[in-house]
Design an enzyme around this catalytic site. Structure first.
Site, PDB file in Angstrom:
ATOM      1  N   ASP A 106       0.839  -1.317  -0.084  1.00  0.00           N
ATOM      2  CA  ASP A 106       0.241  -0.117   0.056  1.00  0.00           C
ATOM      3  C   ASP A 106       0.825   1.251   0.196  1.00  0.00           C
ATOM      4  O   ASP A 106       1.961   1.217   0.654  1.00  0.00           O
ATOM      5  CB  ASP A 106      -0.757  -0.058   1.190  1.00  0.00           C
ATOM      6  CG  ASP A 106      -1.953  -1.021   1.557  1.00  0.00           C
ATOM      7  OD1 ASP A 106      -1.996  -1.755   0.096  1.00  0.00           O
ATOM      8  OD2 ASP A 106      -2.204  -1.552   2.293  1.00  0.00           O
TER       9      ASP A 106
HETATM   10  N1  URA Z   1      -1.232  -5.981   3.832  1.00  0.00           N
HETATM   11  C1  URA Z   1      -1.574  -4.581   3.748  1.00  0.00           C
HETATM   12  O1  URA Z   1      -2.537  -4.520   4.290  1.00  0.00           O
HETATM   13  N2  URA Z   1      -0.978  -3.801   3.209  1.00  0.00           N
HETATM   14  C2  URA Z   1       0.038  -3.881   2.553  1.00  0.00           C
HETATM   15  O2  URA Z   1       0.891  -3.000   2.081  1.00  0.00           O
HETATM   16  C3  URA Z   1       0.802  -5.317   2.471  1.00  0.00           C
HETATM   17  C4  URA Z   1      -0.028  -6.265   3.286  1.00  0.00           C
END
Ligand code: URA
Length: 238
Positions: A106
């Site tokens: 993310d």
């Molecule tokens: N899980 C999440 O919620 N975000 C990420 O970036 C990776 C794994």
């Protein structure tokens, strides 16, 4: 020995346009076997020559594997109209055509992003059936008790039907607000949604390991470096 124009070799391995390369060469940014080259029509052998761009040796091999310590605010995409991407922050010497992040983090997640142009390799490490573990450190807004851990470790189905396979979770501090989480899949916002399902919010998330390869602690946020052949083997050797 296959001789090719230096601008072609550099274009293929850096993804930088010929016109941009011409400008860089004029500024003295290109070296071939230790000599500065101002005219990129000169021919070279990509396999045996040492080609440098902005003082860094350019990798002319077909496949490249890069470890990046992604900062907050950078998106895991090859290109994006609005945001800085994991590809755009690579140093020029690592830019190659066809690079993409093997798995997404993310925008607000930090840590280990693997960038490559090897689609087969990316598929192998991302496919849940190959069980390549991805290890994260999650900061939580409350204590993760043994109850919550056992729910997360059993695997779960969310109300919308999304199924998360069993994760491995252990807390790292006495307050139990810091947890190491290992998952072998990479569904959208997976870790945040897993914790939300047990009543906890993830306030910070960092990926620290892919398979058996840890994020290099010497790699500052925003920096990238190539992954060596021995390190590459560690990713799939668990
Ligand atoms: N899980 C999440 O919620 N975000 C990420 O970036 C990776 C794994």
């Amino acid at each position: 020995m296959a001789l090719e124009r230096l601008d072609k070799i550099l274009g293929n391995s850096s993804g930088i346009s010929r016109s941009e390369l011409k400008k860089l060469a004029k500024k003295g940014a290109v070296r071939l076997n230790g000599e500065t080259v101002f005219d990129l029509s000169v021919k070279a052998d990509a396999q045996s020559s040492i080609i440098e761009l902005n003082g860094e040796v350019v990798n002319t091999e077909k496949f490249i594997y890069i470890m990046q310590n992604k900062p907050v605010g950078v998106v895991s995409a090859s290109n994006d109209k609005n945001d800085v991407t994991v590809i755009s922050i690579l140093p020029d010497c690592m830019k190659k055509k066809g690079l993409f992040p093997a798995g997404r983090l993310d925008k607000d997640t930090t840590g280990f992003v693997l960038i490559t142009n090897d689609g087969g390799f990316a598929h192998r490490i991302l496919s849940p059936s190959n069980h390549v573990p991805k290890t994260y450190i999650a900061k939580l807004d409350g204590a993760c008790t043994d109850n919550e851990i056992s729910v997360l470790e059993k695997g779960m189905e969310l109300k919308d039907g999304t199924v998360f396979r069993p994760a491995s979770v252990k807390t790292l501090n006495p307050e139990r607000t810091l947890a190491e989480v290992i998952i072998c899949e990479g569904k959208y916002h997976q870790i945040k949604r897993m914790f939300r399902a047990v009543g906890l919010e993830v306030t910070e998330l960092k990926r620290i390991k892919i398979g058996g390869l840890s994020l290099d602690p010497k790699l500052s946020e925003g920096s990238s470096r190539e992954i060596g052949a021995d390190e590459l083997k560690l990713i799939e050797k668990i």
